[in-house]
Design a protein around this motif. Sequence first.
Motif, PDB file in Angstrom:
ATOM      1  N   LYS A   1      43.889  37.408  49.476  1.00 55.81           N
ATOM      2  CA  LYS A   1      43.766  35.951  49.626  1.00 55.81           C
ATOM      3  C   LYS A   1      43.108  35.498  50.925  1.00 55.81           C
ATOM      4  CE  LYS A   1      46.704  34.646  46.016  1.00 55.81           C
ATOM      5  NZ  LYS A   1      47.774  33.972  45.375  1.00 55.81           N
ATOM      6  N   GLY A   2      43.012  36.387  51.915  1.00 50.83           N
ATOM      7  CA  GLY A   2      42.327  36.004  53.148  1.00 50.83           C
ATOM      8  C   GLY A   2      40.885  36.499  53.191  1.00 50.83           C
ATOM      9  N   SER A   3      40.415  37.095  52.078  1.00 51.14           N
ATOM     10  CA  SER A   3      39.074  37.711  52.113  1.00 51.14           C
ATOM     11  C   SER A   3      37.982  36.707  51.766  1.00 51.14           C
ATOM     12  CB  SER A   3      39.011  38.878  51.124  1.00 51.14           C
ATOM     13  OG  SER A   3      39.079  38.373  49.800  1.00 51.14           O
ATOM     14  N   LYS A   4      36.771  37.071  52.154  1.00 53.25           N
ATOM     15  CA  LYS A   4      35.610  36.239  51.820  1.00 53.25           C
ATOM     16  C   LYS A   4      35.444  36.202  50.305  1.00 53.25           C
ATOM     17  CE  LYS A   4      30.655  35.923  52.651  1.00 53.25           C
ATOM     18  NZ  LYS A   4      30.335  35.862  51.225  1.00 53.25           N
ATOM     19  N   PHE A   5      35.665  37.354  49.672  1.00 49.99           N
ATOM     20  CA  PHE A   5      35.538  37.426  48.214  1.00 49.99           C
ATOM     21  C   PHE A   5      36.438  36.386  47.547  1.00 49.99           C
ATOM     22  CE2 PHE A   5      37.570  38.713  44.281  1.00 49.99           C
ATOM     23  CZ  PHE A   5      36.480  38.870  43.448  1.00 49.99           C
ATOM     24  N   TYR A   6      37.699  36.341  47.968  1.00 46.59           N
ATOM     25  CA  TYR A   6      38.669  35.445  47.334  1.00 46.59           C
ATOM     26  C   TYR A   6      38.227  33.991  47.489  1.00 46.59           C
ATOM     27  CZ  TYR A   6      43.094  33.301  45.984  1.00 46.59           C
ATOM     28  OH  TYR A   6      44.058  32.550  45.355  1.00 46.59           O
ATOM     29  N   LEU A   7      37.830  33.629  48.718  1.00 53.25           N
ATOM     30  CA  LEU A   7      37.445  32.236  48.964  1.00 53.25           C
ATOM     31  C   LEU A   7      36.271  31.844  48.062  1.00 53.25           C
ATOM     32  CD1 LEU A   7      37.871  29.674  50.797  1.00 53.25           C
ATOM     33  CD2 LEU A   7      35.918  30.504  52.084  1.00 53.25           C
ATOM     34  N   ASP A   8      35.231  32.692  48.027  1.00 56.26           N
ATOM     35  CA  ASP A   8      34.053  32.363  47.224  1.00 56.26           C
ATOM     36  C   ASP A   8      34.413  32.254  45.742  1.00 56.26           C
ATOM     37  OD1 ASP A   8      32.667  32.430  49.545  1.00 56.26           O
ATOM     38  OD2 ASP A   8      31.709  34.390  49.216  1.00 56.26           O
ATOM     39  N   ALA A   9      35.192  33.226  45.267  1.00 59.01           N
ATOM     40  CA  ALA A   9      35.524  33.246  43.836  1.00 59.01           C
ATOM     41  C   ALA A   9      36.435  32.068  43.483  1.00 59.01           C
ATOM     42  CB  ALA A   9      36.186  34.575  43.472  1.00 59.01           C
ATOM     43  N   TYR A  10      37.340  31.728  44.397  1.00 55.19           N
ATOM     44  CA  TYR A  10      38.266  30.614  44.141  1.00 55.19           C
ATOM     45  C   TYR A  10      37.502  29.297  44.145  1.00 55.19           C
ATOM     46  CZ  TYR A  10      42.480  27.724  44.458  1.00 55.19           C
ATOM     47  OH  TYR A  10      43.478  26.809  44.211  1.00 55.19           O
ATOM     48  N   GLU A  11      36.679  29.107  45.155  1.00 52.99           N
ATOM     49  CA  GLU A  11      35.988  27.822  45.278  1.00 52.99           C
ATOM     50  C   GLU A  11      34.958  27.616  44.185  1.00 52.99           C
ATOM     51  OE1 GLU A  11      34.884  27.013  49.361  1.00 52.99           O
ATOM     52  OE2 GLU A  11      36.950  26.300  49.635  1.00 52.99           O
ATOM     53  N   SER A  12      34.413  28.716  43.643  1.00 49.79           N
ATOM     54  CA  SER A  12      33.445  28.544  42.557  1.00 49.79           C
ATOM     55  C   SER A  12      34.153  28.433  41.210  1.00 49.79           C
ATOM     56  CB  SER A  12      32.474  29.725  42.541  1.00 49.79           C
ATOM     57  OG  SER A  12      33.170  30.892  42.141  1.00 49.79           O
ATOM     58  N   GLY A  13      35.467  28.527  41.211  1.00 46.90           N
ATOM     59  CA  GLY A  13      36.204  28.353  39.956  1.00 46.90           C
ATOM     60  C   GLY A  13      36.295  29.620  39.120  1.00 46.90           C
ATOM     61  N   LEU A  14      35.832  30.742  39.667  1.00 47.99           N
ATOM     62  CA  LEU A  14      35.870  31.987  38.902  1.00 47.99           C
ATOM     63  C   LEU A  14      37.309  32.493  38.738  1.00 47.99           C
ATOM     64  CD1 LEU A  14      34.115  34.115  37.538  1.00 47.99           C
ATOM     65  CD2 LEU A  14      33.849  35.254  39.753  1.00 47.99           C
ATOM     66  N   ILE A  15      38.097  32.375  39.778  1.00 49.79           N
ATOM     67  CA  ILE A  15      39.503  32.814  39.706  1.00 49.79           C
ATOM     68  C   ILE A  15      40.395  31.643  40.113  1.00 49.79           C
ATOM     69  CG2 ILE A  15      39.064  35.254  40.186  1.00 49.79           C
ATOM     70  CD1 ILE A  15      39.854  34.691  43.129  1.00 49.79           C
ATOM     71  N   ASN A  16      41.692  31.770  39.862  1.00 50.78           N
ATOM     72  CA  ASN A  16      42.618  30.762  40.373  1.00 50.78           C
ATOM     73  C   ASN A  16      43.680  31.465  41.222  1.00 50.78           C
ATOM     74  OD1 ASN A  16      44.579  31.777  38.625  1.00 50.78           O
ATOM     75  ND2 ASN A  16      44.209  30.234  37.056  1.00 50.78           N
ATOM     76  N   GLU A  17      44.714  30.719  41.602  1.00 47.55           N
ATOM     77  CA  GLU A  17      45.668  31.272  42.576  1.00 47.55           C
ATOM     78  C   GLU A  17      46.487  32.441  42.043  1.00 47.55           C
ATOM     79  OE1 GLU A  17      48.426  28.158  43.603  1.00 47.55           O
ATOM     80  OE2 GLU A  17      48.594  27.550  41.520  1.00 47.55           O
ATOM     81  N   THR A  18      46.385  32.727  40.742  1.00 48.13           N
ATOM     82  CA  THR A  18      47.143  33.865  40.209  1.00 48.13           C
ATOM     83  C   THR A  18      46.463  35.194  40.539  1.00 48.13           C
ATOM     84  OG1 THR A  18      45.960  33.768  38.104  1.00 48.13           O
ATOM     85  CG2 THR A  18      48.013  32.515  38.253  1.00 48.13           C
ATOM     86  N   PHE A  19      45.234  35.158  41.051  1.00 50.71           N
ATOM     87  CA  PHE A  19      44.528  36.410  41.349  1.00 50.71           C
ATOM     88  C   PHE A  19      45.301  37.230  42.387  1.00 50.71           C
ATOM     89  CE2 PHE A  19      41.552  39.045  43.716  1.00 50.71           C
ATOM     90  CZ  PHE A  19      40.833  39.653  42.693  1.00 50.71           C
TER      91      PHE A  19
END
Lengths: 432, 422
Positions: free
Chosen positions: B289-307
Motif C-alpha cells: 500500500k505504500g508502493s508507487k505501483f499501488y498508488l498508480d493502480a489505485y488512482e487509475s481505478g485498476l484496483i481498490n482498497e482490497t488489493f
Amino acid sequence: MKTLNFLGLNRKEIASGIYFSKITDARFKHNRVSFCLLTRLDENAASANAVVPKILTNSCRDYPDLRALNKRLSSLYAARLSESVGNLGDTQYIDISIKTADDRYALEGESILSEGIDILAGCLLEPLTENGAFKESVTENEKRSQIDQIEAELNEKRVYVIKRTLELLCAGEPAAVPPNGTVEGVKKVTPLTAFAAYKKLLESARIEIICVGCNDFSVAETTLTRAVSRLKRNNTEDCVSKPGALKPETLYREEKMNVNQSKMALGFKAAGDDVDALAVMTKIYGGSATSKLFENVREKMSLCYYCLAKFDANKRIMLAECGVESGDIEKARKEILAQLDLMKTGGFTDEEMSHAGLSLQNDLKTVGDSLSGMAKWYLGHIYMRDVVTPEQAIARYLAVTRERIIKAAESVSLDTVYVLTERDTDRKGRRK
Amino acid sequence: MTNKEIIRNERVNEQYVRLKHPSGCTVCLCPMEGFSSAYALFGAKYGSVDDTFKTKADADFVTVPSGIAHYLEHKLFENEDCDAFRLYAKTGAGANAYTSFDKTAYLFSCSQKFAENLEILLKFVQEPYFTDATVQKERGIISQEIKMYDDEPGWRVFFNSLEAVYYNNPVKINIAGTVESIAKIDKDLLYRCYNSFYNLNNMVLSIAGNFDADEALEICDRLLKPSPDLGLSTVIPEEPRGVKEKMVREKLPGGVPLFQIAFKFPNGHAAVRENYVHYNALLETALGKGSKFYLDAYESGLINETFGVSVFSGRGFFLCVADGETREPERVFEAVKSEIKRLKKAGLPEDDFNGIKKKTYGELIGSFASAKAVASNMMDAEFENTDMFSDIETAAGVTLDDITAKLAEFDEENSCISIVES
C-alpha cells in the motif's frame, strides 16, 4: 465539563456533544484511539456519510496522497489508520481510528502514539480541499471504492442474507437504511455534497472519542481537545434507537440466485423490554454449541452446518439463521420455530440455563483482553446509556430467572422470513 | 522435568517454556500476567495435505480420500458417552477446532475453571469413538459446510488458483474434501488416520494467558498417555517447476470480480523460515500500500482498497500472492508482472524498504498481544521446528540486500491468475 470515572473507564465531555473516554490497561502492547461520529440513519444522507471516512483516510494536507500517507503509517511501525461504517440500531456510526504499537517498541526512540494522533487529527480536520469542496479526483476514487464495497456484500452470502433480512424486518425505520449507503446513492455524491456531509457531521453528530491501551492518553486528550475546540458545534444529535412495531402479518420473501446452498433468516421482534432476559433466552435458544438450535437442527437432524440466533438489544430484535439444502428449508423452519415454542412454554432445563450463564460469562470476561473488544463494548453501552463493565453485565445475566426467560420468549414474535435459494435452472457452464 | 527449556526474547521482553513431555507430546506454556482468559490448543501435525502416509508397521504408503483430516476433527468431539461441547458447557469455556492444510487443532478459551477445561481437552482428543451411525450423521453436516464454502467467491478464487498452480501437490484439494470424496470415508479409515497421526510424538499442546503452568503440567502428567513412536512418514508428491495453467475463471453470483495471482516457488522454499519474512517484505516494498505501483493502480481505478500481497506457505508449499477485486483482472496481472520486471532493473527503493522493515516488525509485535495469538504462534513454530521469536528477529535484521536477492530469484512468469466473476 462533566467527568465520569467508572471502574477503569474515564469519560468526560470535552466540547458540546463530544465525549472523550479512556481505559488504560498496562498489559496491552498497543494503543487505539477511535473517533466515532454518530448520526441518525437517513437514506438521504447515509451514502454521502459513508464516503466521507474513505476520503478522510485517503490523504490530508500533510500527506497529500495515499502513498505518502501509507508510507508514513508503515514507518510508524505498522500504525493502522482505519475507517468503518455501520449501525447501532437506528444510528449510523462513522469511525476513524488509529492503532499504534506502544512507544517502548520504537527502534529509534520515536513517540509512536503522539505521532499517530497527529496523523489522525490531520486526516479528520485538515483534509485536502479545492474550491470549497473535497478534491474531485479523491472523491471519485473513494466513491468507486465505496461502490465496490457495497457490491462485494454479495460475495459473502451469509452477510448478504442478514442485510436483506434486516432491511425487511425494520422496513420504514431508520435501521432499515443500509449504513454503507446504496450504489445509486453513492453515484450521486459530488465533492461538494460529500464536503457538506463532512461539515454537518463535524457540526452536529454526537462524537465519541474512545482510547484503549497501555498509554495514559494525556497527550491524546490534550491534542484532540485542542483540535475539536476549533469546531463550531450546533444542534448536536442525541442518537437513540427505538424498537419497531411488529408487522400485522409475517412477511415471507424468497430470492433466487445461482447458489449451492440455500440460506434462511427468521427475524423476530420482542414486545418485552427485559433485555437481559432476552439475551439469556437467545443464548439458550441459539447462542452456543449446546443451544437448542445447534443440538437439534444441526446435531440431531443433520440439516445444517450452522444454525444460530442473535439478539440486538438496541432494536429488540432476534435473528435466527441457517444454511440448508433447498429441499430441507421447510423442515428447518418448522424446527427453528418449534424450538422457540419450547422456550415459550418453559421447555428448557436448569442445566441449559446454567450453561447459558456460563457461556455468557466466558464471552464477556474475554471482552477485556483485546483493544477492539473493549472499545466496541464501551461504545455499545455508552450508546445505550447503560454504561456497565462486563462484570456488572454478567451479574445481571446471572440474576435472570426462569420466569423472566419464559416471559421474554413469550414476548418474541416472528415478523419476517427471508430465504435465498438456488435457481431451478441447472448449473452448467459455471466453469469456463 | 529435565528437558524444560525457557525460550526468551529480549527484544520484546517475552518468554515461554517448552518441554518434551515423557508421553512424547511437546508442551509450550506462556502464562501472561494480567490477562483474564487462557487459550489452549492441542494440535496434531496433520492436515489436508497428508493424504498419503505410512507408519513403520505398514508395508506400503496408503492414500486416503480427501477431506479425512477435517472429517476426523468433526468426529473427535463425540466420545462414547458424551460430546465434548456438553462438557465444556458445564465450565462455560468457548471451544472449537480447525483443520488447515498442514495441521489440526482443538482449542478452548476460558476465563474460569482452567483445570477442568484442560482435562476435557486432553481426554476427548485422546479418546476417539466412531461408529457407522455417528460417521453417517456427520456427513450431512459436512456436506452443508462444503456447500457453504462453494458459494463464497473468496474461497473459490483461492482454491482455483491452487488448482491452477499445482499439478500434484495435495494443497490444491479443498480442506473439507468434496461431497463425493467424503462419501468414501468410514469409521475404519478414520481410526487408521487417527492412530497414525494423533500419536503424541506428532502433537503439540500450547497454552497462553491466565493459567498456572505447574497445574497444567500436573494435568499433562496425569492425562497424556505415553505413545510409542510409530515412525510416521508422509509424502508430498514431486511437483514440476512450472504452473499447470496460466488463467482460470469461474462464474458465481457476487460483486466486483475477485482475482488471485499466485507466483509459484519450489516446495523447498517453505522449509527455510526466513523466506517467509523476506518475501513478505519484498512483496510489500514492491506492490504494497505504500508502493508507487499501488498508488498508480489505485488512482487509475485498476484496483481498490482490497488489493493485498502475502506469502502463502506451509509444509511443502510456497507461493507469493497478490489478490483483491478488480473489473480488469487481466490488466492487473500484466501490471503486477511488469512492475516486478521493472524493479529488477531499477532496483527496490531504499526509502520504501526502510518503512516496510518497520511495518513488518510492528505487525509482528501484534503477534504477542493476545493469548490466542501467542498460543497459536507457539504451536505453529513448533510444527516448523523453530521458536515463536524467529520471525521478529528476522524482521528486525532484514536488509535491502536480502530482499534484492529474493527479487533476483523471482520468476514473475511462473504464475497464474484465478478469476471469479458473476
